[in-house]
Design an enzyme around this catalytic site. Sequence first.
Site, PDB file in Angstrom:
ATOM      1  N   TYR A  71      34.666  78.556  44.310  1.00  0.00           N
ATOM      2  CA  TYR A  71      34.374  77.230  44.707  1.00  0.00           C
ATOM      3  C   TYR A  71      34.593  76.092  43.535  1.00  0.00           C
ATOM      4  CZ  TYR A  71      32.614  73.120  46.989  1.00  0.00           C
ATOM      5  OH  TYR A  71      32.823  71.727  47.631  1.00  0.00           O
ATOM      6  N   PHE A 123      56.786  54.128  54.882  1.00  0.00           N
ATOM      7  CA  PHE A 123      56.679  55.322  55.620  1.00  0.00           C
ATOM      8  C   PHE A 123      55.208  55.144  56.439  1.00  0.00           C
ATOM      9  CE2 PHE A 123      55.472  59.768  56.077  1.00  0.00           C
ATOM     10  CZ  PHE A 123      56.591  60.130  56.826  1.00  0.00           C
ATOM     11  N   THR A 124      55.565  55.898  57.381  1.00  0.00           N
ATOM     12  CA  THR A 124      54.200  55.828  58.777  1.00  0.00           C
ATOM     13  C   THR A 124      53.026  56.161  58.215  1.00  0.00           C
ATOM     14  OG1 THR A 124      54.690  58.032  58.882  1.00  0.00           O
ATOM     15  CG2 THR A 124      55.845  56.534  60.318  1.00  0.00           C
ATOM     16  N   ASP A 214      55.737  57.568  45.531  1.00  0.00           N
ATOM     17  CA  ASP A 214      55.671  58.647  46.378  1.00  0.00           C
ATOM     18  C   ASP A 214      56.559  59.539  45.934  1.00  0.00           C
ATOM     19  OD1 ASP A 214      55.692  60.156  48.578  1.00  0.00           O
ATOM     20  OD2 ASP A 214      55.454  58.715  49.952  1.00  0.00           O
ATOM     21  N   LYS A 257      57.020  69.111  51.071  1.00  0.00           N
ATOM     22  CA  LYS A 257      58.153  68.933  50.763  1.00  0.00           C
ATOM     23  C   LYS A 257      58.676  69.508  49.408  1.00  0.00           C
ATOM     24  CE  LYS A 257      56.951  65.599  53.766  1.00  0.00           C
ATOM     25  NZ  LYS A 257      55.631  65.590  54.095  1.00  0.00           N
ATOM     26  N   ARG A 381      62.985  58.439  64.676  1.00  0.00           N
ATOM     27  CA  ARG A 381      62.644  57.659  63.608  1.00  0.00           C
ATOM     28  C   ARG A 381      63.303  56.292  64.191  1.00  0.00           C
ATOM     29  NH1 ARG A 381      58.884  60.254  60.309  1.00  0.00           N
ATOM     30  NH2 ARG A 381      57.832  59.676  62.130  1.00  0.00           N
ATOM     31  N   PHE A 448      53.917  57.963  67.539  1.00  0.00           N
ATOM     32  CA  PHE A 448      55.056  59.097  67.792  1.00  0.00           C
ATOM     33  C   PHE A 448      54.688  60.319  67.850  1.00  0.00           C
ATOM     34  CE2 PHE A 448      54.965  60.437  63.228  1.00  0.00           C
ATOM     35  CZ  PHE A 448      54.429  59.443  62.828  1.00  0.00           C
TER      36      PHE A 448
HETATM   37  N1  F0G Z   1      55.305  60.429  52.002  1.00  0.00           N
HETATM   38  C1  F0G Z   1      56.359  60.652  52.489  1.00  0.00           C
HETATM   39  C2  F0G Z   1      57.529  59.944  52.136  1.00  0.00           C
HETATM   40  C3  F0G Z   1      56.503  61.403  53.844  1.00  0.00           C
HETATM   41  O1  F0G Z   1      57.773  61.808  54.123  1.00  0.00           O
HETATM   42  C4  F0G Z   1      55.345  62.146  54.068  1.00  0.00           C
HETATM   43  C5  F0G Z   1      55.255  62.915  55.234  1.00  0.00           C
HETATM   44  C6  F0G Z   1      54.273  61.744  53.562  1.00  0.00           C
HETATM   45  C7  F0G Z   1      54.152  60.814  52.470  1.00  0.00           C
HETATM   46  C8  F0G Z   1      52.797  62.100  54.005  1.00  0.00           C
HETATM   47  O2  F0G Z   1      52.440  63.519  53.520  1.00  0.00           O
HETATM   48  O3  F0G Z   1      52.622  65.241  55.768  1.00  0.00           O
HETATM   49  O4  F0G Z   1      51.860  65.882  53.632  1.00  0.00           O
HETATM   50  O5  F0G Z   1      50.510  64.067  54.864  1.00  0.00           O
HETATM   51  N2  F0G Z   1      56.335  63.252  55.821  1.00  0.00           N
HETATM   52  C9  F0G Z   1      56.478  64.110  56.820  1.00  0.00           C
HETATM   53  C10 F0G Z   1      57.824  64.086  57.529  1.00  0.00           C
HETATM   54  C11 F0G Z   1      55.432  64.063  57.901  1.00  0.00           C
HETATM   55  O6  F0G Z   1      58.134  64.807  58.382  1.00  0.00           O
HETATM   56  O7  F0G Z   1      58.814  63.161  57.072  1.00  0.00           O
HETATM   57  P1  F0G Z   1      51.947  64.782  54.492  1.00  0.00           P
END
Ligand code: F0G
Length: 456
Positions: A71, A123-124, A214, A257, A381, A448
């Site tokens: 843990y 970014f979303t 990021d 990623k 997108r 989305f």
């Molecule tokens: N920042 C970027 C540039 C991303 O592309 C993503 C996720 C995140 C942050 C968030 O990270 O998914 O690990 O919580 N992008 C995915 C995509 C979902 O399909 O582009 P996460």
Amino acid sequence: RRSWAEPWKIKMVEPIKTMSPEERQRAIEEAGYNTFLLRSEDVYIDLLTDSGTSAMSDRQWAALMLGDEAYAGSRNFYDLEEAIRTYYGYKYIVPTHQGRGAEHLISQVAIEPGQYVPGNMYFTTTKLHQELAGGKFVDVIIDEAHDPASLHPFKGNIDLAKLEDLIQRVGPEKIAYVSVAGTVNMAGGQPISMENIKAVRALTDKYGIRVYLDATRMMENAYFIQEREPGYEDKSVAEILKEFCSYTDGAWMSAKKDNLVNIGGWLALNHEDHFEAARNLVVVYEGLHTYGGMAGRDMAALAIGIQEAVQDDYVRARVGQVRYLGELLTDWGIPIVQPIGGHAIFLDARKIYEHIPQDQFPAQALAAHIYADSGVRGMERGVVSAGRNPETGEHNYPKLELVRLTIPRRVYTQAHMDVVAESVKAVFDRRHEAKGLRMVYEPKYLRFFQARFEPV
Ligand code: F0G
């Protein structure tokens, strides 16, 4: 020039199935014309995302057996910490379950309600966490990033005049930090140059503002710098990555990623104040500060993934495969975002479906039509992803209305890319018959993912 290929060979395979056109049509109708709602079993070539879809190496799989599932104080955490320090150069590490966990922490510790967060395109999930913390995101990317046809080599660059103008307009104390992304996802996987990040550093130093990165696709960004920026052609991806990070105060990471694992994330910081605050919060939302929601074995695979992903021959093959697909489509006259980015091909749905107005979701429709044609799954997108303006409740209408075909790392072959290109071409050739969509279900957050549609 001689050809080069991937610096790996395939040791294990996962069968994928093909379905009839009728079965695919039924599947996309049942999914409400939203590719996120398809079952993965019903997908032939899955280009929904490059997130968590990488193939791990034999060394990573072997490392899973060496997971220390204590843990507290897992050995794998210390290995991970060392890998991040070695390759990214930051001092303090907070592990998280994935990228948005780290985005949550950095937003909570670094943003005070009412502050602004300038960044190189939204970014979303990043923007949502900044907003939930009371921040207001301001796009300060160069104008070229919003033009799919612009051939600018670093379309991820920050427009220094826009940034300084904002700082002077609202005052430096109203800026939480500058939010910089390596290879800007929503702009088409476009890189930011070393020259630009250095200039951002110099400008923010003048006002005492921090810069947070990021780092999700920063390896790919480093490769583009090696390829395109004078003075970096003889530097390794590893050297470029470390230099780039040195101009920032910390980073958050979706390790799913370019760290080559299926799940994981981290926050890395150079200043003790934000580190301490984030380490206090991680135990509330993610897990103890030595696992942050990951199993010990996940951290073991991640520490190795970082080393593998920073190798020059790997990144070249990775970006090269994306480029192979993009060049096929370009040769066939299909409009895509140029230059070809690091992780995906972005089809210009606004151009392809010129006759479908943006409030009938041309990119959403295009992604559904490609799936129905071949079982290739991409994602919207465009206006659906951009959501609504929290103040007016209206749709945000982004200039970019795109379908992303995202290439998982180390997963598909060149023949798969040929099949994808042929399907896009078939749908493109029938573009005049295509109809738009109407949204029939809309969730409140990140719509989305779960929205449903019907043909108009
Ligand atoms: N920042 C970027 C540039 C991303 O592309 C993503 C996720 C995140 C942050 C968030 O990270 O998914 O690990 O919580 N992008 C995915 C995509 C979902 O399909 O582009 P996460």
